[in-house]
Design a protein around this motif. Structure first.
Motif, PDB file in Angstrom:
ATOM      1  N   ARG A 278       0.762  -0.824  -0.264  1.00 21.00           N
ATOM      2  CA  ARG A 278       0.006  -0.041  -0.008  1.00 21.00           C
ATOM      3  C   ARG A 278       0.793   1.381   0.020  1.00 21.00           C
ATOM      4  NH1 ARG A 278      -5.828  -1.618   1.478  1.00 21.00           N
ATOM      5  NH2 ARG A 278      -6.376   0.642   1.482  1.00 21.00           N
ATOM      6  N   GLN A 279       2.300   1.194  -0.011  1.00 20.62           N
ATOM      7  CA  GLN A 279       3.141   2.153  -0.058  1.00 20.62           C
ATOM      8  C   GLN A 279       2.859   3.475   1.203  1.00 20.62           C
ATOM      9  OE1 GLN A 279       5.769   2.199  -2.464  1.00 20.62           O
ATOM     10  NE2 GLN A 279       4.999   0.287  -2.702  1.00 20.62           N
ATOM     11  N   LEU A 280       2.561   2.992   2.257  1.00 20.25           N
ATOM     12  CA  LEU A 280       2.428   3.963   3.326  1.00 20.25           C
ATOM     13  C   LEU A 280       3.796   4.237   4.077  1.00 20.25           C
ATOM     14  CD1 LEU A 280      -0.654   2.269   4.961  1.00 20.25           C
ATOM     15  CD2 LEU A 280      -0.454   4.216   3.394  1.00 20.25           C
ATOM     16  N   ASP A 281       3.997   5.074   4.661  1.00 20.63           N
ATOM     17  CA  ASP A 281       5.266   5.440   5.471  1.00 20.63           C
ATOM     18  C   ASP A 281       5.141   4.988   6.835  1.00 20.63           C
ATOM     19  OD1 ASP A 281       3.931   7.362   7.126  1.00 20.63           O
ATOM     20  OD2 ASP A 281       3.750   8.736   5.400  1.00 20.63           O
ATOM     21  N   PRO A 282       6.215   4.664   7.574  1.00 21.13           N
ATOM     22  CA  PRO A 282       6.212   4.048   8.827  1.00 21.13           C
ATOM     23  C   PRO A 282       5.036   4.617   9.699  1.00 21.13           C
ATOM     24  CG  PRO A 282       8.354   4.291   8.088  1.00 21.13           C
ATOM     25  CD  PRO A 282       7.484   4.949   7.214  1.00 21.13           C
ATOM     26  N   HIS A 337      -5.759  -3.430  -3.132  1.00 21.50           N
ATOM     27  CA  HIS A 337      -6.675  -2.167  -2.790  1.00 21.50           C
ATOM     28  C   HIS A 337      -8.066  -2.526  -1.967  1.00 21.50           C
ATOM     29  CE1 HIS A 337      -4.471   0.011  -5.892  1.00 21.50           C
ATOM     30  NE2 HIS A 337      -5.158  -1.017  -6.729  1.00 21.50           N
ATOM     31  N   LEU A 338      -7.611  -3.266  -0.873  1.00 20.12           N
ATOM     32  CA  LEU A 338      -8.732  -3.938   0.034  1.00 20.12           C
ATOM     33  C   LEU A 338      -9.100  -2.586   0.921  1.00 20.12           C
ATOM     34  CD1 LEU A 338     -10.091  -6.053   1.793  1.00 20.12           C
ATOM     35  CD2 LEU A 338      -7.953  -5.790   3.238  1.00 20.12           C
ATOM     36  N   SER A 341     -12.412   0.288   5.262  1.00 21.09           N
ATOM     37  CA  SER A 341     -13.421  -0.361   6.261  1.00 21.09           C
ATOM     38  C   SER A 341     -13.074  -1.470   6.679  1.00 21.09           C
ATOM     39  CB  SER A 341     -14.720  -0.166   5.804  1.00 21.09           C
ATOM     40  OG  SER A 341     -15.014  -0.550   4.383  1.00 21.09           O
ATOM     41  N   LEU A 342     -12.911  -2.561   5.644  1.00 18.44           N
ATOM     42  CA  LEU A 342     -12.820  -4.074   5.985  1.00 18.44           C
ATOM     43  C   LEU A 342     -11.390  -4.478   6.582  1.00 18.44           C
ATOM     44  CD1 LEU A 342     -13.867  -5.864   2.388  1.00 18.44           C
ATOM     45  CD2 LEU A 342     -14.958  -5.994   4.897  1.00 18.44           C
ATOM     46  N   LEU A 343     -10.316  -3.570   6.319  1.00 25.20           N
ATOM     47  CA  LEU A 343      -8.971  -3.687   7.055  1.00 25.20           C
ATOM     48  C   LEU A 343      -9.266  -3.312   8.527  1.00 25.20           C
ATOM     49  CD1 LEU A 343      -6.171  -4.573   6.232  1.00 25.20           C
ATOM     50  CD2 LEU A 343      -5.483  -2.306   5.857  1.00 25.20           C
ATOM     51  N   VAL A 344      -9.946  -2.164   8.626  1.00 26.83           N
ATOM     52  CA  VAL A 344     -10.245  -1.774  10.052  1.00 26.83           C
ATOM     53  C   VAL A 344     -11.133  -2.619  10.829  1.00 26.83           C
ATOM     54  CG1 VAL A 344     -11.174   0.071  11.444  1.00 26.83           C
ATOM     55  CG2 VAL A 344      -9.876   0.672   9.666  1.00 26.83           C
ATOM     56  N   VAL A 345     -12.084  -3.474  10.366  1.00 30.96           N
ATOM     57  CA  VAL A 345     -12.893  -4.485  11.047  1.00 30.96           C
ATOM     58  C   VAL A 345     -11.942  -5.471  11.482  1.00 30.96           C
ATOM     59  CG1 VAL A 345     -14.959  -5.863  10.837  1.00 30.96           C
ATOM     60  CG2 VAL A 345     -15.090  -3.598  10.037  1.00 30.96           C
ATOM     61  N   ALA A 346     -11.268  -6.015  10.238  1.00 27.48           N
ATOM     62  CA  ALA A 346     -10.320  -6.988  10.773  1.00 27.48           C
ATOM     63  C   ALA A 346      -9.546  -6.971  11.853  1.00 27.48           C
ATOM     64  CB  ALA A 346      -9.753  -7.758   9.336  1.00 27.48           C
ATOM     65  N   GLU A 403       7.702 -13.930  -2.330  1.00 26.69           N
ATOM     66  CA  GLU A 403       6.777 -13.007  -3.070  1.00 26.69           C
ATOM     67  C   GLU A 403       7.140 -11.504  -2.547  1.00 26.69           C
ATOM     68  OE1 GLU A 403       5.255 -14.373  -5.131  1.00 26.69           O
ATOM     69  OE2 GLU A 403       5.265 -16.426  -4.426  1.00 26.69           O
ATOM     70  N   VAL A 404       8.003 -11.176  -1.741  1.00 26.20           N
ATOM     71  CA  VAL A 404       7.807  -9.897  -1.237  1.00 26.20           C
ATOM     72  C   VAL A 404       8.643  -8.862  -2.425  1.00 26.20           C
ATOM     73  CG1 VAL A 404       9.320  -8.290   0.354  1.00 26.20           C
ATOM     74  CG2 VAL A 404       8.208 -10.311   1.051  1.00 26.20           C
ATOM     75  N   HIS A 405       9.513  -9.248  -3.200  1.00 28.89           N
ATOM     76  CA  HIS A 405      10.197  -8.459  -4.125  1.00 28.89           C
ATOM     77  C   HIS A 405       9.380  -8.683  -5.583  1.00 28.89           C
ATOM     78  CE1 HIS A 405      13.197  -7.297  -1.267  1.00 28.89           C
ATOM     79  NE2 HIS A 405      13.636  -8.549  -1.143  1.00 28.89           N
ATOM     80  N   THR A 406       8.267  -9.323  -5.699  1.00 28.51           N
ATOM     81  CA  THR A 406       7.644  -9.291  -6.907  1.00 28.51           C
ATOM     82  C   THR A 406       6.457  -8.599  -7.006  1.00 28.51           C
ATOM     83  OG1 THR A 406       6.220 -11.213  -6.106  1.00 28.51           O
ATOM     84  CG2 THR A 406       7.993 -11.878  -7.153  1.00 28.51           C
ATOM     85  N   ASP A 407       5.383  -8.676  -7.798  1.00 25.50           N
ATOM     86  CA  ASP A 407       4.339  -7.506  -7.806  1.00 25.50           C
ATOM     87  C   ASP A 407       3.446  -7.889  -6.698  1.00 25.50           C
ATOM     88  OD1 ASP A 407       2.508  -9.675  -8.626  1.00 25.50           O
ATOM     89  OD2 ASP A 407       3.584  -9.792 -10.479  1.00 25.50           O
ATOM     90  N   ALA A 408       2.703  -6.840  -6.528  1.00 27.40           N
ATOM     91  CA  ALA A 408       1.600  -6.696  -5.597  1.00 27.40           C
ATOM     92  C   ALA A 408       0.734  -7.951  -5.504  1.00 27.40           C
ATOM     93  CB  ALA A 408       0.890  -5.524  -5.277  1.00 27.40           C
ATOM     94  N   ALA A 409       0.114  -8.307  -6.675  1.00 31.21           N
ATOM     95  CA  ALA A 409      -0.519  -9.229  -6.708  1.00 31.21           C
ATOM     96  C   ALA A 409      -0.111 -10.771  -6.193  1.00 31.21           C
ATOM     97  CB  ALA A 409      -1.159  -9.432  -8.128  1.00 31.21           C
ATOM     98  N   ALA A 410       1.272 -10.987  -6.414  1.00 29.77           N
ATOM     99  CA  ALA A 410       1.867 -12.142  -5.922  1.00 29.77           C
ATOM    100  C   ALA A 410       1.865 -12.267  -4.578  1.00 29.77           C
ATOM    101  CB  ALA A 410       3.442 -12.233  -6.717  1.00 29.77           C
ATOM    102  N   PHE A 411       2.297 -10.913  -3.825  1.00 28.21           N
ATOM    103  CA  PHE A 411       2.277 -10.792  -2.246  1.00 28.21           C
ATOM    104  C   PHE A 411       1.073 -11.148  -1.981  1.00 28.21           C
ATOM    105  CE2 PHE A 411       1.927  -8.693   1.400  1.00 28.21           C
ATOM    106  CZ  PHE A 411       3.161  -8.676   2.068  1.00 28.21           C
ATOM    107  N   THR A 412      -0.244 -10.518  -2.380  1.00 31.78           N
ATOM    108  CA  THR A 412      -1.390 -10.586  -1.713  1.00 31.78           C
ATOM    109  C   THR A 412      -1.838 -12.264  -1.785  1.00 31.78           C
ATOM    110  OG1 THR A 412      -2.313  -9.807  -3.703  1.00 31.78           O
ATOM    111  CG2 THR A 412      -2.080  -8.141  -1.989  1.00 31.78           C
ATOM    112  N   ASP A 413      -1.679 -12.813  -3.093  1.00 32.09           N
ATOM    113  CA  ASP A 413      -1.763 -14.162  -3.114  1.00 32.09           C
ATOM    114  C   ASP A 413      -1.332 -15.196  -2.070  1.00 32.09           C
ATOM    115  OD1 ASP A 413      -3.579 -13.877  -5.408  1.00 32.09           O
ATOM    116  OD2 ASP A 413      -2.010 -14.402  -6.779  1.00 32.09           O
ATOM    117  N   ALA A 414       0.010 -14.834  -1.805  1.00 36.03           N
ATOM    118  CA  ALA A 414       0.564 -15.634  -0.641  1.00 36.03           C
ATOM    119  C   ALA A 414       0.173 -15.157   0.716  1.00 36.03           C
ATOM    120  CB  ALA A 414       2.306 -15.418  -0.717  1.00 36.03           C
TER     121      ALA A 414
END
Length: 463
Positions: A278-282, A337-338, A341-346, A403-414
């Motif tokens: 999601r490219q957020l800062d710390p 792009h979750l 609101s869903l992330l907060v509920v989780a 999967e960390v250094h591949t694309d975002a879709a591969a990361f989220t699949d894992a």
């Protein structure tokens, strides 16, 4: 205060992992070792520290732990490379092993009434919630403004203040009969935990069929069998297997491993997801995890009161259901792009479950056990927590390593697979909480407590 610096250090570190990875040019396995080098050493030494404190003095052991932990935190901030950081984290763990189980032993010997002890443990466990609430925000702000090294500076003033207050207010206490050191048992525990974790972490790089990984797995199995054979034959074993005749105690051990494996996996995946996907800062990544931390803070003392009034069953069932629901929700919906609101509920669900689970684990571990063995009993529970967290980081990290250094879709699949594993941890809490908190389980605890007290009295009279 000791629980605060240990827990704060852990939550802050997870927020700083992506910054450490970039600054020290390390791989995902390097990040895993930054976390697991600490938890492995801590888990390996907790029972030794608990029995040592019962023998030489709890306040004395506690003070030594504060000095080592504070000094090692300063060394972590000065580490020039990954290897130095891992070694400093291991030294931190040596000090940390003398803090939490010894503090719990001090509480158990101070609050002898079961209801008072349950409430005190609830307040004490609430500090974990405070650290989880403050850690991500403080850590994010420090990493953003001064770099990841600043996260270790925070332990120094708190550690020094705790040392001063301990010398002034905490009374010294010891067990009536000193327990002898068990070097063979200690060595087997270290081999078991280190070999198993090494095999899991390095398997993505080396492969499960490599001689090193297979050898570590065999060594871990041999160490486990050796413990089961050797420990019952000692008068003063490092791990008193008689404790496990109590179904609630055995259940608390399994629940601690499952719950903290879920926590380790949750923090590891969430930190990488928020900052790398999601490219957020710390700082903003820390703010995203605030709902989880706030719920842990609010529900921990509630759990302590529930244990005091109704027993451990209700908070354990609620905890297992909340942890499982949080992980299942993320497993079904995780994407780049979750919706927020869903992330907060989780995160709210996970924080609720984790806040509820701590007090019943700790209370079950020390309740009914002879006070002379409070340090050892509390150390078993603490060891289970750290072992669970180590395994959670090792398993989830191994799953995510490619999967960390591949694309975002591969990361989220894992990551979706990782969330199903974490959901299994929540389900284990729910099932074990149901099985080990009923009438039959309480009867086994009463029989075990009477037998341990009788054997302890007999041994003391003989001495």
């Amino acid at each position: 205060m000791s629980l605060l610096i240990v827990s704060l250090d852990n939550t802050i570190l997870n927020v700083a992992l992506p910054s450490i990875q970039r600054d020290l040019h390390t791989s995902v396995s390097g990040l895993q070792w930054t976390v697991d080098a600490y938890t492995l050493v801590l888990a390996s030494l907790l029972m030794l520290s608990g029995s040592t404190a019962d023998r030489v003095g709890r306040r004395r052991t506690f003070q030594v732990g504060l000095v080592i932990f504070t000094a090692a935190s300063l060394l972590c901030s000065l580490a020039p490379g990954l290897g130095w950081l891992v070694v400093a984290r291991m030294l931190q763990a040596v000090g940390g092993s003398m803090l939490n189980p010894v503090a719990m032993s001090i509480i158990s010997n101070t609050f002898t009434d079961p209801r008072e002890r349950a409430r005190a443990i609830g307040v004490w466990s609430g500090v974990v919630g405070i650290s989880m609430a403050a850690g991500p925000i403080i850590g994010g702000a420090l990493v953003e403004s001064a770099g990841w090294r600043a996260i270790f500076w925070l332990n120094v003033p708190i550690g020094l203040a705790a040392l001063f207050l301990t010398r002034r207010y905490v009374p010294e206490s010891r067990a009536p009969r000193a327990r002898r050191v068990d070097p063979v048992g200690q060595g087997l525990v270290i081999v078991l935990l280190v070999a198993l974790t090494y095999a899991i972490i390095e398997s993505p790089n080396l492969g499960w069929t490599s001689p090193v990984v297979a050898g570590c797995a065999a060594a871990a199995l041999g160490a486990l069998l050796g413990l089961l054979w050797y420990e019952p034959r000692r008068a003063d074993p490092l791990i008193d297997l008689r404790f496990f005749r109590s179904a609630p105690f055995s259940g608390a051990t399994v629940i601690a491993v499952a719950a903290f494996a879920g926590l380790g996996g949750f923090l590891f995946v969430s930190s990488l997801y928020l900052q790398d996907v999601r490219q957020l800062d710390p700082l903003h990544a820390g703010l995203f995890m605030l709902p989880m931390a706030v719920m842990a803070l609010l529900t921990a003392p509630v759990s302590g009161r529930m244990v005091a009034s109704r027993g451990p069953r209700t908070p354990l069932l609620l905890a297992g259901a909340a942890l499982c629901a949080s992980a299942v929700l993320q497993a079904l919906t995780y994407s780049e792009h979750l919706p927020v609101s869903l992330l907060v509920v989780a995160y709210l669900l996970f924080g609720t479950g984790f806040g509820l689970v701590n007090a019943p684990i700790t209370n079950t571990a020390v309740s009914g056990m002879p006070r002379a063995q409070a340090g050892v009993a509390a150390a078993v529970a603490s060891t289970s927590r750290q072992t669970g967290q180590s395994l959670g980081v090792a398993v989830i990290g191994a799953l995510m390593a490619g999967e960390v250094h591949t694309d975002a879709a591969a990361f989220t699949d894992a990551a979706r697979t990782a969330w199903w594993i974490i959901a299994g941890c929540g389900a284990a809490v729910l099932v074990m909480g149901t099985l080990t908190s009923g009438r039959w389980a309480r009867a086994t605890a009463q029989r075990t407590a009477k037998r341990l007290a009788a054997e302890e009295t007999k041994e003391t009279v003989n001495v």
